[in-house]
Scaffold this active site. Structure first.
Site, short mmCIF file in Angstrom:
data_model
loop_
_atom_site.label_atom_id
_atom_site.label_comp_id
_atom_site.label_asym_id
_atom_site.label_seq_id
_atom_site.Cartn_x
_atom_site.Cartn_y
_atom_site.Cartn_z
N ASN A 139 -0.24 5.30 -6.34
CA ASN A 139 0.87 5.56 -5.41
C ASN A 139 1.81 6.66 -5.87
OD1 ASN A 139 0.59 4.11 -3.03
ND2 ASN A 139 1.39 2.22 -3.91
N PHE A 397 -3.23 -2.70 -7.25
CA PHE A 397 -3.08 -1.86 -8.43
C PHE A 397 -2.43 -0.52 -8.10
CE2 PHE A 397 -7.32 -3.99 -8.35
CZ PHE A 397 -6.89 -5.16 -8.94
N CYS A 398 -1.49 -0.54 -7.16
CA CYS A 398 -0.78 0.68 -6.73
C CYS A 398 -1.76 1.74 -6.23
CB CYS A 398 0.09 1.24 -7.85
SG CYS A 398 1.44 0.16 -8.33
N ASN A 399 -2.91 1.32 -5.74
CA ASN A 399 -3.93 2.23 -5.20
C ASN A 399 -4.38 1.69 -3.86
OD1 ASN A 399 -6.30 3.69 -4.62
ND2 ASN A 399 -6.76 3.99 -6.78
#
Length: 466
Positions: A139, A397-399
């Protein structure tokens, strides 16, 4: 249910004789990471954060106890002592990544996200320019699109395949050819996915630069277990976090920037330490050259010596040796987890991305399914793993891009969900998706991983069989 084909260390070593070449890491585990076994912990979250060796702490503490250091922005003795250590850390970073100091500058930041923000806010996006990025991105790379959009630049995502989660070369090269000559274009992608472990083609760096792009390589998930040689690969910008590489210190990252690319950035503000001179009444300032102009305020001068110590530790161990062990354990887990079946023959685990170790790192993303084929909530899996003293991670996972791909969620659907749900938490978002959650369970290996750790994970996975 299918039993594992290799249950013992002896059988594993017989099947993988090169594992014995990594025996020094078992000695390291016993001497420098003994707290793991003392606490009965299985640590499988190296992509989330690396582990520090006891020797790193001892060396750093001894340095601080034996000397007096002051704020570097002066010429008094304690200030100069700190300055020498900070510049030593800067030189150590460039040396570790084999970056020519005449070509690259090392800029210290809070973390990889801070490094990425420095590029995003200062890049000369304009209406005729482009921001091209892979859908597989953290992100902090996604967030740069807000700077691009605010200045009228086109934002384009490169897709990945639903099965292997890799970029399609033809699509990537076609997009790279779509930059207006003379326009500012930034191409950003990860050397290794923090979600799936896929390692994307570093050859894209030179290919993009040949078309006029500046290239931003997010190396945070790659460098803990792989060598990034900047004398071979020459991205314009590289972001790293040191705690992901060797655990300590937290709160320090770096932007490695080619000096020619750094000169094209335009900082939107200035701060203490970044200027040669500024005037309150005259309304002017002169930004300092090189790294100094991008390091806002006082850098972490007491923490930076720990970066030098950590890099020295990695060098002494050998990242190639770490890579070798991680690759062997990853291959075993891919085979063994993929072989687990419920009594009715249904698979327990779906692993996302490549099913072998070709061009993939030691990060595995997966979901677990019951005998009826229903997905077990990844949050539940993490909770049960925690009860077994296994540290793994669940979520997106911020993805978010890869999470959407593996669940078949389209851009149109996601836009509609944002419109319908409004501002909500990630947990609430998952609950409303009713089985189409955008996340997974992630396990990742690193410097202190052993076959026993992998066995413990497999034993835990078996408890989820019906």
């Amino acid at each position: 249910m299918t039993t594992t084909r290799i249950d013992s260390l002896a059988a594993f070593r017989a099947a993988h004789p090169t594992y014995d070449e990594t025996a020094a890491l078992d000695d390291l585990r016993a001497s420098e990471y003994a707290r793991l076994d003392a606490e009965g912990q299985v640590y499988l979250d190296y992509t989330g954060g690396g582990l520090y060796a006891d020797a790193q702490l001892r060396a750093h503490l001894e340095l601080l106890r034996s000397h007096t250091f002051g704020n570097p922005h002066s010429c008094n003795p304690t200030s100069q002592a700190a300055t020498a250590l900070c510049e030593g850390a800067r030189a150590a970073v460039l040396r570790y990544f084999r970056a020519d100091p005449e070509e690259y500058a090392a800029i210290f930041t809070l973390n990889a996200s801070g490094a990425l923000k420095l590029v995003g806010e200062a890049f000369p996006f304009a209406a005729d320019g482009r921001y091209l990025l892979t859908i597989d991105n953290h992100n902090s790379v996604n967030g740069i699109r807000e700077f691009a959009r605010a200045r009228g630049a086109e934002v384009t995502y490169l897709p990945v395949g639903a099965d292997d989660l890799r970029l399609d070369p033809a699509t990537a090269y076609a997009q790279l050819e779509r930059l207006t000559p003379g326009a500012a274009g930034l191409f950003a992608y990860p050397a290794q996915s923090n979600f799936s472990g896929v390692q994307h083609d570093l050859g894209l760096i030179a290919a993009a630069q040949a078309q006029g792009w500046d290239v931003l390589l997010d190396a945070a998930a790659f460098v803990p277990t792989n060598r990034l040689d900047l004398s071979v690969w020459k991205p314009d910008f590289v972001s790293v976090s040191f705690y992901k590489m060797f655990g300590y210190p937290t709160g320090i990252g770096a932007l490695l920037a080619r000096r020619s690319a750094l000169a094209r950035l335009h900082r939107p503000w200035f701060a203490g330490g970044t200027i040669t001179i500024a005037s309150a009444q005259g309304g002017r300032h002169f930004l300092a050259d090189g790294a100094t102009g991008f390091e806002d305020g006082t850098i972490n001068y007491l923490g930076l010596p720990a970066v030098t110590i950590g890099l020295r530790h990695l060098e002494s161990v050998g990242v190639e040796l770490i890579h070798q062990r991680v690759e062997l354990l990853t291959g075993w887990l891919l085979d063994e987890l993929g072989a687990l079946r419920h009594g009715n023959g249904r698979p327990l685990v779906t692993i996302y991305g490549p099913r072998d170790t070709d061009r993939r790192g030691g990060t595995l993303a997966m979901n677990f399914y019951d005998a009826a084929g229903e997905r077990i909530d990844f949050r539940t899996v993490e909770q049960q793993a925690s009860a077994a003293h296994i540290s793994l991670r669940s979520g997106c996972f911020c993805n978010p891009g890869v999470g959407e791909v593996i669940n078949g969620l389209s851009g149109e659907e996601m836009a509609a969900y944002f419109q319908e749900f409004g501002p909500i938490s990630f947990d609430d978002f998952i609950n409303r998706l009713a089985g189409r959650a955008t996340g997974a369970v992630r396990v990742s290996l690193g410097i202190a991983s052993t076959f026993t750790d992998a066995q413990r994970l497999l034993a835990f996975a078996r408890t989820l069989l019906s």
